[in-house]
Design a protein around this motif. Structure first.
Motif, PDB file in Angstrom:
ATOM      1  N   GLY A 373      -8.287  -8.116  28.980  1.00 24.45           N
ATOM      2  CA  GLY A 373      -9.274  -8.779  29.286  1.00 24.45           C
ATOM      3  C   GLY A 373     -10.713  -8.095  29.014  1.00 24.45           C
ATOM      4  O   GLY A 373     -11.737  -8.868  29.260  1.00 24.45           O
ATOM      5  N   VAL A 374     -10.721  -6.892  28.277  1.00 21.10           N
ATOM      6  CA  VAL A 374     -12.044  -6.295  27.962  1.00 21.10           C
ATOM      7  C   VAL A 374     -12.319  -6.728  26.649  1.00 21.10           C
ATOM      8  O   VAL A 374     -11.333  -6.533  25.736  1.00 21.10           O
ATOM      9  CB  VAL A 374     -11.770  -4.696  28.031  1.00 21.10           C
ATOM     10  CG1 VAL A 374     -12.956  -4.046  27.671  1.00 21.10           C
ATOM     11  CG2 VAL A 374     -11.419  -4.394  29.457  1.00 21.10           C
ATOM     12  N   ALA A 375     -13.579  -6.900  26.191  1.00 20.34           N
ATOM     13  CA  ALA A 375     -14.059  -7.361  24.921  1.00 20.34           C
ATOM     14  C   ALA A 375     -14.089  -6.237  24.174  1.00 20.34           C
ATOM     15  O   ALA A 375     -14.126  -5.250  24.474  1.00 20.34           O
ATOM     16  CB  ALA A 375     -15.476  -7.703  25.050  1.00 20.34           C
ATOM     17  N   PRO A 376     -13.835  -6.314  22.688  1.00 15.32           N
ATOM     18  CA  PRO A 376     -13.510  -5.311  21.867  1.00 15.32           C
ATOM     19  C   PRO A 376     -14.806  -4.282  21.602  1.00 15.32           C
ATOM     20  O   PRO A 376     -14.370  -3.314  21.644  1.00 15.32           O
ATOM     21  CB  PRO A 376     -13.110  -6.063  20.378  1.00 15.32           C
ATOM     22  CG  PRO A 376     -12.870  -7.437  20.774  1.00 15.32           C
ATOM     23  CD  PRO A 376     -13.410  -7.547  22.106  1.00 15.32           C
ATOM     24  N   GLN A 377     -15.795  -4.669  21.727  1.00 14.23           N
ATOM     25  CA  GLN A 377     -16.802  -3.904  21.747  1.00 14.23           C
ATOM     26  C   GLN A 377     -17.235  -3.239  23.040  1.00 14.23           C
ATOM     27  O   GLN A 377     -18.052  -2.242  23.152  1.00 14.23           O
ATOM     28  CB  GLN A 377     -18.390  -4.831  21.521  1.00 14.23           C
ATOM     29  CG  GLN A 377     -18.828  -5.993  22.581  1.00 14.23           C
ATOM     30  CD  GLN A 377     -18.158  -7.130  22.738  1.00 14.23           C
ATOM     31  OE1 GLN A 377     -17.217  -7.328  21.825  1.00 14.23           O
ATOM     32  NE2 GLN A 377     -18.686  -7.961  22.939  1.00 14.23           N
ATOM     33  N   THR A 378     -16.721  -3.483  24.132  1.00 10.05           N
ATOM     34  CA  THR A 378     -16.614  -2.351  25.348  1.00 10.05           C
ATOM     35  C   THR A 378     -15.253  -1.512  25.792  1.00 10.05           C
ATOM     36  O   THR A 378     -15.249  -1.124  26.661  1.00 10.05           O
ATOM     37  CB  THR A 378     -17.037  -3.389  26.514  1.00 10.05           C
ATOM     38  OG1 THR A 378     -16.113  -4.542  26.662  1.00 10.05           O
ATOM     39  CG2 THR A 378     -18.386  -3.776  25.971  1.00 10.05           C
ATOM     40  N   ILE A 379     -14.288  -1.693  24.658  1.00  8.39           N
ATOM     41  CA  ILE A 379     -13.190  -1.029  25.052  1.00  8.39           C
ATOM     42  C   ILE A 379     -13.456   0.438  25.435  1.00  8.39           C
ATOM     43  O   ILE A 379     -12.768   0.833  26.027  1.00  8.39           O
ATOM     44  CB  ILE A 379     -12.154  -1.325  23.811  1.00  8.39           C
ATOM     45  CG1 ILE A 379     -11.355  -2.633  23.992  1.00  8.39           C
ATOM     46  CG2 ILE A 379     -10.909  -0.153  24.047  1.00  8.39           C
ATOM     47  CD1 ILE A 379     -10.664  -3.087  22.901  1.00  8.39           C
ATOM     48  N   GLY A 380     -14.232   1.008  24.459  1.00 10.15           N
ATOM     49  CA  GLY A 380     -14.412   2.435  24.608  1.00 10.15           C
ATOM     50  C   GLY A 380     -15.083   2.682  26.088  1.00 10.15           C
ATOM     51  O   GLY A 380     -14.822   3.557  26.789  1.00 10.15           O
ATOM     52  N   MET A 381     -15.893   1.886  26.452  1.00  8.32           N
ATOM     53  CA  MET A 381     -16.831   1.982  27.610  1.00  8.32           C
ATOM     54  C   MET A 381     -15.594   1.841  28.893  1.00  8.32           C
ATOM     55  O   MET A 381     -15.580   2.709  29.742  1.00  8.32           O
ATOM     56  CB  MET A 381     -17.983   1.067  27.844  1.00  8.32           C
ATOM     57  CG  MET A 381     -18.697   1.305  29.166  1.00  8.32           C
ATOM     58  SD  MET A 381     -19.018   2.943  29.664  1.00  8.32           S
ATOM     59  CE  MET A 381     -20.329   3.398  28.302  1.00  8.32           C
TER      60      MET A 381
END
Length: 505
Positions: A373-381
């Motif tokens: 459920g995490v957007a690809p651009q915020t996976i690192g965060m």
């Protein structure tokens, strides 16, 4: 990714067994050497979110490679360190690299794999996270015994070079999602300040157990952390391109995930430190013997990691996490009941197996569930936040469980030392002060010293000290069991499965 994660987390615990050798080499006290451990923990926690954000913005592979190279160079410097100051600086730099390796590895795995393969890959990475922290005493004990203290740092150089080559060849880069965004310098500075203040305040409390929480050497830093957190939230709500998307915390699923990560750190990873002291100082195992026996816990991460990836694709992750935590709570209860003055490994291994199964199940599943459920651009965060809460939990656990241990240890001594036959009242008071000042870890050494062993009250005194330590360990294990039950509740009632109406909020 697994090699990078293993190196980064191994260096949190591998140094512990080398401290006696380092003390002799550098002619330093254990108090001064404690910062070789603390500086790594402190800088690692401070750097995790910053490196995670930069990876999301400019490409995770680039930052991961830079982190490994930095880690390897710092490791080589540490092995050659001529004095303690250079070693501490090297450890701080090494921790920055370790933060990038830990947080970006999970994000890269999540972005390089999809579907069932992602669950399996994150499961394998989770098994590495579980085994790396627990295997520190075993690997450290072997390296120090065979090659000296510097070997624990030099070993990172060839492994790091191999990791760089494998990453360069086989790992796909992620898009630079924030290349056109402004860097949130204020958010980064405030997050670093907040985490530094929190961790440093807890480290101060750990180092000065006699200080009250109201002592400004502790309270001042914790108050600063609260102020920093409030300022961070206010800034992140106002900037166009925030470091942390605070809407992530509106998801009950993600909140449940980080609560479980926090609980795992508080109960499981911090307990490793107390277990090592118990086995070395009180039972009498060498560092290597301790590490071998602790495989009873760590080996399950290696066995169960890939299996959990496959199971997670078929069954409810939150339920598996919840039931696994309850199994771990039972393990801690068994360990509590085993705590006697004649404790042996034969009494401990059933409890350690249950703890190991919990660790081997929860870590991989937590990684997989946290990425859903995490957007690809915020996976690192998202990866960084899970790691930060796991790291904070470990630090909070070491301090919190340590305070519980100190309280129960002191309470038992104050009640029972005065009842020892042939022990004068003044001597009882003096011995109690010496034992309390030295702390539970050093009690066995005092009680069984040559001088004390010759005293007419020696046997009864030694039995009292052993009972005091067993009583303090029962307090620790009971608390850890309660933390696991709370974590299970968070898994059951806050986390969601991806097929629960497709909504993870």
């Amino acid at each position: 990714m697994s090699l990078g994660t293993f190196m980064g987390l191994l260096d949190v615990t591998v140094v512990n067994v080398a401290l006696p050798t380092m003390a002799t080499h550098f002619h330093e006290t254990f108090t001064n050497l404690q910062w070789v451990l603390n500086i790594y923990t402190l800088v690692l926690a401070v750097s995790l979110l910053i490196v995670s954000k930069l990876g999301d913005m400019y490409g995770r592979k680039k930052l991961f490679l830079a982190s490994i190279i930095l880690f390897v160079i710092a490791s080589a410097v540490n092995g050659m360190a001529p004095n303690l100051m250079i070693l501490n600086i090297g450890r701080a730099v090494q921790a920055v690299g370790g933060a990038g390796m830990n947080s970006l590895a999970m994000a890269l795995v999540a972005s390089n794999f999809s579907g069932k393969k992602r669950g399996l890959a994150l499961g394998i990475l989770g098994s590495v996270i579980g085994i790396s922290t627990a295997s520190g005493p075993l690997i450290g004990g072997y390296l120090v015994g065979q090659f000296g203290w510097s070997a624990i740092f030099y070993v990172n150089v060839p492994v790091g070079i191999i990791t760089v080559l494998l990453t360069a060849i086989y790992v796909n880069e992620t898009p630079s999602y924030g290349a056109k965004q402004r860097v949130d310098f204020a958010g980064m500075a405030l997050s670093a300040f907040t985490l530094f203040s929190l961790i440093y305040g807890l480290i101060q409390k750990e180092a000065h157990t006699s200080w009250a929480w109201t002592n400004m050497g502790v309270a001042g830093w914790l108050i600063a952390a609260v102020i920093g957190l409030i300022a961070f939230i206010l800034v992140e709500q106002r900037v166009t391109d925030p470091m942390v998307d605070l809407s992530m915390f509106q998801s009950r699923h993600f909140v449940g995930t980080i609560i479980v990560a926090l609980g795992l750190g508080v109960a499981m990873y911090s307990f490793n430190a107390f277990l090592t002291v118990l086995m070395q100082n009180y039972i009498g195992y060498t560092a290597l013997q301790t590490g071998v026996r602790q495989l009873t816990i760590s080996i399950w991460s290696l066995i169960l990691g890939p299996i959990t990836g496959m199971l997670g694709a078929r069954f409810s992750k939150r339920k598996m996490i919840g039931y696994s935590l309850l199994l771990g709570a039972i393990g801690f209860i068994l360990m509590m009941n085993a705590m006697t003055t004649h404790l042996s490994f034969g009494q401990m291994w059933p409890a350690m197996i249950l703890m190991g199964i919990t660790n081997g199940m929860v870590n991989p599943l937590l990684n997989t569930a946290g990425m859903e459920g995490v957007a690809p651009q915020t996976i690192g965060m998202a990866s960084g936040l899970i790691n930060v809460f796991r790291q904070i939990g470990t630090t909070v656990g070491v301090v919190g469980l340590g305070l519980i241990q100190d309280h129960r240890y002191e309470q038992y001594l104050s009640t029972h030392l005065s009842k020892i036959a042939n022990l004068p009242a003044k001597a009882a008071t003096a011995l109690q002060k010496a034992l309390v000042d030295a702390g539970p870890f050093a009690g066995h050494g005092i009680a069984f010293s040559k001088r004390m062993s010759q005293a007419p009250f020696a046997h009864e005194f030694q039995t009292t000290v052993l009972n005091a330590y067993a009583n303090s360990m029962r307090g620790i294990t009971l608390t850890a069991a309660v933390v696991f039950v709370i974590g299970a509740g968070a898994a059951f009632f806050l986390m969601r499965d991806a097929n629960d109406s497709g909504d993870l909020n």
